[in-house]
Design a protein around this motif. Structure first.
Motif, mmCIF file in Angstrom:
data_model
loop_
_atom_site.group_PDB
_atom_site.id
_atom_site.type_symbol
_atom_site.label_atom_id
_atom_site.label_comp_id
_atom_site.label_asym_id
_atom_site.label_seq_id
_atom_site.Cartn_x
_atom_site.Cartn_y
_atom_site.Cartn_z
ATOM 1 N N ALA A 52 9.667 -9.549 7.057
ATOM 2 C CA ALA A 52 7.866 -10.158 6.203
ATOM 3 C C ALA A 52 6.294 -9.754 6.059
ATOM 4 C CB ALA A 52 7.845 -11.552 6.645
ATOM 5 N N VAL A 53 6.091 -8.798 7.169
ATOM 6 C CA VAL A 53 5.172 -8.723 7.671
ATOM 7 C C VAL A 53 4.973 -6.934 7.210
ATOM 8 C CG1 VAL A 53 3.833 -7.466 9.880
ATOM 9 C CG2 VAL A 53 4.317 -9.569 9.969
ATOM 10 N N SER A 54 6.507 -6.472 7.464
ATOM 11 C CA SER A 54 6.420 -4.775 6.822
ATOM 12 C C SER A 54 6.484 -5.138 5.221
ATOM 13 C CB SER A 54 7.818 -4.622 7.404
ATOM 14 O OG SER A 54 7.895 -4.111 8.956
ATOM 15 N N ASN A 55 7.183 -6.079 4.578
ATOM 16 C CA ASN A 55 6.898 -5.989 3.350
ATOM 17 C C ASN A 55 5.385 -6.303 2.582
ATOM 18 O OD1 ASN A 55 9.906 -5.548 3.132
ATOM 19 N ND2 ASN A 55 10.370 -7.957 3.162
ATOM 20 N N ALA A 56 5.342 -7.135 3.512
ATOM 21 C CA ALA A 56 2.954 -7.220 3.128
ATOM 22 C C ALA A 56 2.947 -5.977 3.364
ATOM 23 C CB ALA A 56 2.973 -8.182 3.430
ATOM 24 N N ILE A 57 2.999 -5.240 4.399
ATOM 25 C CA ILE A 57 1.971 -3.940 3.958
ATOM 26 C C ILE A 57 2.525 -3.150 3.713
ATOM 27 C CG2 ILE A 57 2.273 -2.083 5.703
ATOM 28 C CD1 ILE A 57 2.335 -4.313 8.503
ATOM 29 N N SER A 58 3.719 -3.096 2.705
ATOM 30 C CA SER A 58 4.165 -2.050 2.013
ATOM 31 C C SER A 58 3.510 -2.147 0.200
ATOM 32 C CB SER A 58 5.998 -1.982 1.806
ATOM 33 O OG SER A 58 6.348 -1.613 3.021
ATOM 34 N N LYS A 59 3.571 -3.458 0.139
ATOM 35 C CA LYS A 59 2.985 -4.149 -0.767
ATOM 36 C C LYS A 59 1.640 -4.019 -0.837
ATOM 37 C CE LYS A 59 2.289 -8.802 -3.287
ATOM 38 N NZ LYS A 59 2.905 -9.893 -3.847
ATOM 39 N N SER A 60 1.140 -3.796 0.176
ATOM 40 C CA SER A 60 -1.006 -4.098 0.399
ATOM 41 C C SER A 60 -0.484 -2.002 -0.667
ATOM 42 C CB SER A 60 -1.273 -4.439 1.400
ATOM 43 O OG SER A 60 -0.473 -6.017 1.885
ATOM 44 N N ARG A 61 0.117 -1.827 0.799
ATOM 45 C CA ARG A 61 -0.298 -0.267 0.735
ATOM 46 C C ARG A 61 -0.146 0.099 -1.057
ATOM 47 N NH1 ARG A 61 -2.165 1.528 5.033
ATOM 48 N NH2 ARG A 61 -1.478 2.136 6.477
ATOM 49 N N ARG A 62 1.194 -0.008 -1.530
ATOM 50 C CA ARG A 62 0.786 0.333 -3.152
ATOM 51 C C ARG A 62 -0.206 -0.979 -3.781
ATOM 52 N NH1 ARG A 62 6.040 -1.219 -2.423
ATOM 53 N NH2 ARG A 62 6.061 -3.773 -3.312
ATOM 54 N N ALA A 63 -0.752 -1.799 -3.313
ATOM 55 C CA ALA A 63 -1.654 -2.332 -4.046
ATOM 56 C C ALA A 63 -3.412 -1.328 -3.815
ATOM 57 C CB ALA A 63 -2.721 -3.430 -3.334
ATOM 58 N N GLU A 64 -2.760 -0.821 -2.987
ATOM 59 C CA GLU A 64 -4.217 0.114 -2.080
ATOM 60 C C GLU A 64 -4.139 1.727 -2.830
ATOM 61 O OE1 GLU A 64 -5.680 2.413 1.760
ATOM 62 O OE2 GLU A 64 -3.714 1.916 1.785
ATOM 63 N N ALA A 65 -2.374 1.929 -2.847
ATOM 64 C CA ALA A 65 -2.567 3.410 -4.081
ATOM 65 C C ALA A 65 -3.813 2.683 -5.728
ATOM 66 C CB ALA A 65 -2.313 3.835 -4.259
ATOM 67 N N ARG A 66 -3.171 1.786 -5.806
ATOM 68 C CA ARG A 66 -3.602 1.190 -7.598
ATOM 69 C C ARG A 66 -4.964 1.158 -7.709
ATOM 70 N NH1 ARG A 66 0.841 -2.157 -7.250
ATOM 71 N NH2 ARG A 66 -0.506 -3.818 -7.161
ATOM 72 N N LEU A 67 -5.460 0.540 -7.032
ATOM 73 C CA LEU A 67 -7.104 0.188 -6.474
ATOM 74 C C LEU A 67 -8.218 1.634 -6.178
ATOM 75 C CD1 LEU A 67 -7.327 -3.207 -4.466
ATOM 76 C CD2 LEU A 67 -7.864 -2.572 -6.431
ATOM 77 N N ALA A 68 -6.955 2.880 -5.268
ATOM 78 C CA ALA A 68 -7.506 4.018 -4.847
ATOM 79 C C ALA A 68 -7.971 5.005 -6.622
ATOM 80 C CB ALA A 68 -6.914 5.023 -4.134
ATOM 81 N N GLU A 69 -7.466 4.481 -7.252
ATOM 82 C CA GLU A 69 -6.585 5.344 -8.899
ATOM 83 C C GLU A 69 -8.104 4.430 -9.813
ATOM 84 O OE1 GLU A 69 -2.485 4.593 -10.168
ATOM 85 O OE2 GLU A 69 -1.521 6.394 -8.719
ATOM 86 N N ASP A 70 -7.984 3.828 -9.616
ATOM 87 C CA ASP A 70 -8.843 2.551 -10.152
ATOM 88 C C ASP A 70 -10.448 3.256 -9.972
ATOM 89 O OD1 ASP A 70 -6.833 1.740 -10.938
ATOM 90 O OD2 ASP A 70 -7.405 -0.304 -10.581
ATOM 91 N N GLU A 71 -10.647 3.251 -8.470
ATOM 92 C CA GLU A 71 -11.509 3.781 -8.227
ATOM 93 C C GLU A 71 -12.009 5.352 -8.676
ATOM 94 O OE1 GLU A 71 -13.621 3.528 -3.940
ATOM 95 O OE2 GLU A 71 -12.128 4.674 -3.854
ATOM 96 N N VAL A 72 -11.057 5.703 -8.431
ATOM 97 C CA VAL A 72 -11.284 7.600 -9.422
ATOM 98 C C VAL A 72 -11.799 7.368 -10.344
ATOM 99 C CG1 VAL A 72 -10.246 10.146 -9.250
ATOM 100 C CG2 VAL A 72 -10.241 8.327 -6.853
ATOM 101 N N ARG A 73 -10.564 6.875 -10.872
ATOM 102 C CA ARG A 73 -11.165 6.386 -12.397
ATOM 103 C C ARG A 73 -12.101 5.923 -13.231
ATOM 104 N NH1 ARG A 73 -6.347 5.370 -13.522
ATOM 105 N NH2 ARG A 73 -6.742 2.553 -13.793
ATOM 106 N N ALA A 74 -12.716 4.886 -12.489
ATOM 107 C CA ALA A 74 -13.987 4.355 -12.879
ATOM 108 C C ALA A 74 -15.061 5.379 -12.282
ATOM 109 C CB ALA A 74 -14.419 2.788 -12.535
ATOM 110 N N ALA A 75 -15.054 6.345 -11.337
ATOM 111 C CA ALA A 75 -16.699 6.877 -10.629
ATOM 112 C C ALA A 75 -16.757 7.968 -11.732
ATOM 113 C CB ALA A 75 -15.068 7.121 -9.543
#
Length: 352
Positions: free
Chosen positions: A137-160
């Motif tokens: 469960a923790v491993s899955n949560a980490i993987s899901k959070s990593r994907r969310a982090e990648a999306r947020l990083a893309e949003d941040e770069v695009r907005a900047a």
């Protein structure tokens, strides 16, 4: 205005001609500069630049607001990304705690030894299954959070990146706006110089026809200028006037289009004296309106005008301490019969 008393012309016509020549741009050898515009072209140029400056200002303000919104979006994305990274760090800590707890509970023994030492196989399987499920469960949560982090990083770069593009565009708009305003200031200065020469000569240059905008006013009466700040009011006193101020002053830049407040007929167009260049209109009901200290006129005496029609451009001619429109309402065409113009317009549905 300081006084409404008429003064005798003190400057000869020859001096007026020299004033006109001096007001014209010259080259290094003292000759008139090429591209000098005439009265009609100059008035039209001021109006055109006036409108361009307004449009440039609107575009710049809209771009600035858009850039601020985009920058705020980039900052929000950055904050969300930081929060997501903290969340992932917390999950990693949880996973470490689970591993350490599993090691402590099992004593670090291999699975075969745990099976031998366990009270029963069922107990061992339940313990192993619980730890495995928690680990998964923790491993899955980490993987899901990593994907969310990648999306947020893309949003941040695009907005900047979008914010940077908007900032560059706004810099260009600001440069364009400043350039138009400099041209407008030069044109206003030339227009005022021509107006002062006419006042010194005591003779108007004649009507300078301007391209009239589409009005379509629902009301039969309008304010004499579209945008303004009210300055000296009716009845106010001071050293600038012989007794009391007989009109309402509208603080506007030189070259601002001046409008007929209602339908009427031009009964006076004059230059010289305390009012400088002035226009007087006659309206239904026996009332008159005066527009003074103008830089140019766009109508001729005897002409009929409609509500909102441009009849001239504001200036600072005559007894004036700065660019403004002096507006009066009277019961006769002559001074000395003024009524409060603010109340007069309010009675006609034009609050100032």
């Amino acid at each position: 205005m300081r006084s409404y008393r008429r003064h005798r012309l003190l400057v000869p016509v020859l001096l007026c001609a020299l004033t006109v020549l001096a007001a014209l741009p010259t080259t290094a050898d003292g000759q008139p500069a090429s591209g000098t515009v005439g009265d009609s072209d100059l008035s039209a140029e001021v109006v055109r630049l006036y409108e361009e400056a307004a449009v440039a200002t609107q575009q710049y303000e809209a771009g600035r607001k858009e850039a601020e919104e985009q920058r705020a979006k980039a900052q929000r994305a950055e904050a969300l990304l930081d929060a997501q990274r903290r969340h992932i760090a917390g999950l990693n800590e949880d996973l470490g705690r689970i591993a350490r707890a599993q090691y402590r509970n099992s004593g670090g023994l291999p699975v075969a030894a745990q099976m031998i030492l366990a009270d029963s196989p069922d107990e061992l399987m339940r313990g192993q299954h619980a730890f495995s499920q928690t680990n998964l469960a923790v491993s899955n949560a980490i993987s899901k959070s990593r994907r969310a982090e990648a999306r947020l990083a893309e949003d941040e770069v695009r907005a900047a990146a979008q914010w940077q593009v908007l900032e560059q565009r706004n810099t260009r708009l600001a440069t364009l706006k400043e350039s138009i305003e400099r041209k407008l200031e030069r044109a206003r200065s030339q227009l005022q110089g021509q107006a002062e020469a006419s006042v010194a000569a005591g003779a108007c240059r004649g009507a300078v026809r301007l391209d009239q905008p589409e009005t379509g006013f629902a009301n039969a009466w309008v304010a004499p200028v579209e945008t303004y700040e009210l300055s000296a009011s009716y009845g106010s006193g001071g050293s600038r006037w012989a007794s009391r101020h007989t009109g309402q002053d509208f603080a506007v830049p030189i070259g601002t289009p001046v409008r007929a407040v209602g339908a009427g007929r031009v009964v006076r167009v004059s230059c010289g004296g305390a009012f400088g260049i002035e226009i007087v209109l006659k309206h239904a009901g026996g009332y008159y309106t005066q527009y003074a200290h103008l830089a140019s006129v766009a109508v001729d005496q005897g002409e009929h005008v409609s509500p909102g029609q441009w009849i001239g451009q504001s200036g600072s001619t005559g007894n004036s301490t700065g660019p403004h429109l002096h507006f009066e309402t009277r019961v006769t065409p002559e001074m000395g019969s003024a009524v409060d113009p603010v109340s007069w317009l309010e009675e006609r549905g034009v609050p100032l």
